[in-house]
Design a protein around this motif. Structure first.
Motif, PDB file in Angstrom:
ATOM      1  N   MET A  51       0.856  -1.176   0.000  1.00  0.00           N
ATOM      2  CA  MET A  51       0.000   0.000   0.000  1.00  0.00           C
ATOM      3  C   MET A  51       0.901   1.238   0.000  1.00  0.00           C
ATOM      4  N   PRO A  52       0.619   2.195  -0.859  1.00  0.00           N
ATOM      5  CA  PRO A  52       1.423   3.422  -0.880  1.00  0.00           C
ATOM      6  C   PRO A  52       1.333   4.174   0.454  1.00  0.00           C
ATOM      7  N   LEU A  53       2.409   4.835   0.810  1.00  0.00           N
ATOM      8  CA  LEU A  53       2.490   5.557   2.077  1.00  0.00           C
ATOM      9  C   LEU A  53       1.367   6.593   2.214  1.00  0.00           C
ATOM     10  N   ASP A  54       1.010   7.255   1.127  1.00  0.00           N
ATOM     11  CA  ASP A  54      -0.068   8.254   1.175  1.00  0.00           C
ATOM     12  C   ASP A  54      -1.406   7.624   1.569  1.00  0.00           C
ATOM     13  N   HIS A  55      -1.663   6.407   1.107  1.00  0.00           N
ATOM     14  CA  HIS A  55      -2.904   5.713   1.470  1.00  0.00           C
ATOM     15  C   HIS A  55      -2.909   5.349   2.952  1.00  0.00           C
ATOM     16  N   THR A  56      -1.771   4.916   3.443  1.00  0.00           N
ATOM     17  CA  THR A  56      -1.657   4.579   4.861  1.00  0.00           C
ATOM     18  C   THR A  56      -1.897   5.822   5.716  1.00  0.00           C
ATOM     19  N   LYS A  57      -1.304   6.930   5.342  1.00  0.00           N
ATOM     20  CA  LYS A  57      -1.499   8.183   6.093  1.00  0.00           C
ATOM     21  C   LYS A  57      -2.961   8.609   6.063  1.00  0.00           C
ATOM     22  N   ASN A  58      -3.605   8.490   4.918  1.00  0.00           N
ATOM     23  CA  ASN A  58      -5.016   8.850   4.798  1.00  0.00           C
ATOM     24  C   ASN A  58      -5.881   7.973   5.706  1.00  0.00           C
ATOM     25  N   MET A  59      -5.583   6.680   5.727  1.00  0.00           N
ATOM     26  CA  MET A  59      -6.321   5.758   6.583  1.00  0.00           C
ATOM     27  C   MET A  59      -6.128   6.118   8.057  1.00  0.00           C
ATOM     28  N   LEU A  60      -4.905   6.473   8.443  1.00  0.00           N
ATOM     29  CA  LEU A  60      -4.639   6.856   9.836  1.00  0.00           C
ATOM     30  C   LEU A  60      -5.365   8.149  10.200  1.00  0.00           C
ATOM     31  N   ARG A  61      -5.403   9.087   9.283  1.00  0.00           N
ATOM     32  CA  ARG A  61      -6.158  10.331   9.542  1.00  0.00           C
ATOM     33  C   ARG A  61      -7.643  10.041   9.738  1.00  0.00           C
ATOM     34  N   THR A  62      -8.147   9.077   8.989  1.00  0.00           N
ATOM     35  CA  THR A  62      -9.551   8.672   9.136  1.00  0.00           C
ATOM     36  C   THR A  62      -9.784   8.059  10.517  1.00  0.00           C
ATOM     37  N   LEU A  63      -8.877   7.192  10.972  1.00  0.00           N
ATOM     38  CA  LEU A  63      -9.000   6.614  12.305  1.00  0.00           C
ATOM     39  C   LEU A  63      -9.005   7.707  13.372  1.00  0.00           C
ATOM     40  N   GLU A  64      -8.137   8.690  13.196  1.00  0.00           N
ATOM     41  CA  GLU A  64      -8.046   9.792  14.157  1.00  0.00           C
ATOM     42  C   GLU A  64      -9.326  10.635  14.141  1.00  0.00           C
ATOM     43  N   TYR A  65      -9.833  10.914  12.967  1.00  0.00           N
ATOM     44  CA  TYR A  65     -11.042  11.728  12.826  1.00  0.00           C
ATOM     45  C   TYR A  65     -12.250  11.057  13.481  1.00  0.00           C
ATOM     46  N   TYR A  66     -12.368   9.750  13.299  1.00  0.00           N
ATOM     47  CA  TYR A  66     -13.488   8.995  13.865  1.00  0.00           C
ATOM     48  C   TYR A  66     -13.081   8.294  15.166  1.00  0.00           C
ATOM     49  N   SER A  67     -12.312   8.971  15.985  1.00  0.00           N
ATOM     50  CA  SER A  67     -11.759   8.365  17.200  1.00  0.00           C
ATOM     51  C   SER A  67     -12.822   7.876  18.177  1.00  0.00           C
ATOM     52  N   ASP A  68     -14.017   8.438  18.136  1.00  0.00           N
ATOM     53  CA  ASP A  68     -15.091   7.980  19.028  1.00  0.00           C
ATOM     54  C   ASP A  68     -15.660   6.630  18.599  1.00  0.00           C
ATOM     55  N   SER A  69     -15.365   6.199  17.387  1.00  0.00           N
ATOM     56  CA  SER A  69     -15.916   4.948  16.857  1.00  0.00           C
ATOM     57  C   SER A  69     -15.084   3.716  17.205  1.00  0.00           C
ATOM     58  N   GLN A  70     -13.888   3.898  17.685  1.00  0.00           N
ATOM     59  CA  GLN A  70     -12.987   2.797  18.052  1.00  0.00           C
ATOM     60  C   GLN A  70     -12.779   1.817  16.894  1.00  0.00           C
ATOM     61  N   ILE A  71     -12.403   2.338  15.753  1.00  0.00           N
ATOM     62  CA  ILE A  71     -12.153   1.535  14.554  1.00  0.00           C
ATOM     63  C   ILE A  71     -10.746   0.934  14.633  1.00  0.00           C
ATOM     64  N   THR A  72     -10.622  -0.308  14.227  1.00  0.00           N
ATOM     65  CA  THR A  72      -9.318  -0.965  14.124  1.00  0.00           C
ATOM     66  C   THR A  72      -9.113  -1.392  12.674  1.00  0.00           C
ATOM     67  N   GLN A  73      -7.955  -1.068  12.139  1.00  0.00           N
ATOM     68  CA  GLN A  73      -7.591  -1.446  10.778  1.00  0.00           C
ATOM     69  C   GLN A  73      -6.576  -2.574  10.848  1.00  0.00           C
ATOM     70  N   THR A  74      -6.796  -3.637  10.099  1.00  0.00           N
ATOM     71  CA  THR A  74      -5.881  -4.777  10.096  1.00  0.00           C
ATOM     72  C   THR A  74      -5.167  -4.862   8.750  1.00  0.00           C
ATOM     73  N   PHE A  75      -3.871  -5.110   8.808  1.00  0.00           N
ATOM     74  CA  PHE A  75      -3.048  -5.266   7.618  1.00  0.00           C
ATOM     75  C   PHE A  75      -2.629  -6.723   7.514  1.00  0.00           C
ATOM     76  N   SER A  76      -2.559  -7.212   6.297  1.00  0.00           N
ATOM     77  CA  SER A  76      -2.161  -8.600   6.059  1.00  0.00           C
ATOM     78  C   SER A  76      -0.934  -8.649   5.172  1.00  0.00           C
ATOM     79  N   LYS A  77      -0.173  -9.721   5.348  1.00  0.00           N
ATOM     80  CA  LYS A  77       0.926 -10.059   4.434  1.00  0.00           C
ATOM     81  C   LYS A  77       0.511 -11.366   3.803  1.00  0.00           C
ATOM     82  N   GLY A  78       0.318 -11.350   2.508  1.00  0.00           N
ATOM     83  CA  GLY A  78      -0.229 -12.534   1.857  1.00  0.00           C
ATOM     84  C   GLY A  78      -1.665 -12.697   2.333  1.00  0.00           C
ATOM     85  N   TYR A  79      -1.961 -13.846   2.885  1.00  0.00           N
ATOM     86  CA  TYR A  79      -3.315 -14.090   3.383  1.00  0.00           C
ATOM     87  C   TYR A  79      -3.349 -14.158   4.907  1.00  0.00           C
TER      88      TYR A  79
END
Length: 73
Positions: free
Chosen positions: A1-29
């Motif tokens: 995943m490009p670094l810009d996409h990762t940063k955007n996803m992290l900003r989204t987590l921060e913005y919706y901090s009241d929602s307690q969202i967790t993002q999971t990353f995979s290597k392969g499956y």
């Protein structure tokens, strides 16, 4: 995943901090790490799934860099 996409996803987590969202990353499956935003400490918490080791990062830049580094190793 490009670094810009990762940063955007992290900003989204921060913005919706009241929602307690967790993002999971995979290597392969296989889940590799997860990240969530901790509103109380105003930091990103990265958890490595296999070892359950947790690291905290104070901002989007440092969290994104750590995630990209871990995924590319």
């Amino acid at each position: 995943m490009p670094l810009d996409h990762t940063k955007n996803m992290l900003r989204t987590l921060e913005y919706y901090s009241d929602s307690q969202i967790t993002q999971t990353f995979s290597k392969g499956y296989k889940q590799f790490l997860s990240v969530c935003y901790q509103k109380s400490s105003k930091s990103f918490e990265v958890t490595y799934v296999e070892t359950l080791v947790k690291e905290k990062f104070p901002d989007v830049e440092s969290a994104a860099t750590a995630i990209e580094k871990a995924l590319n190793n």
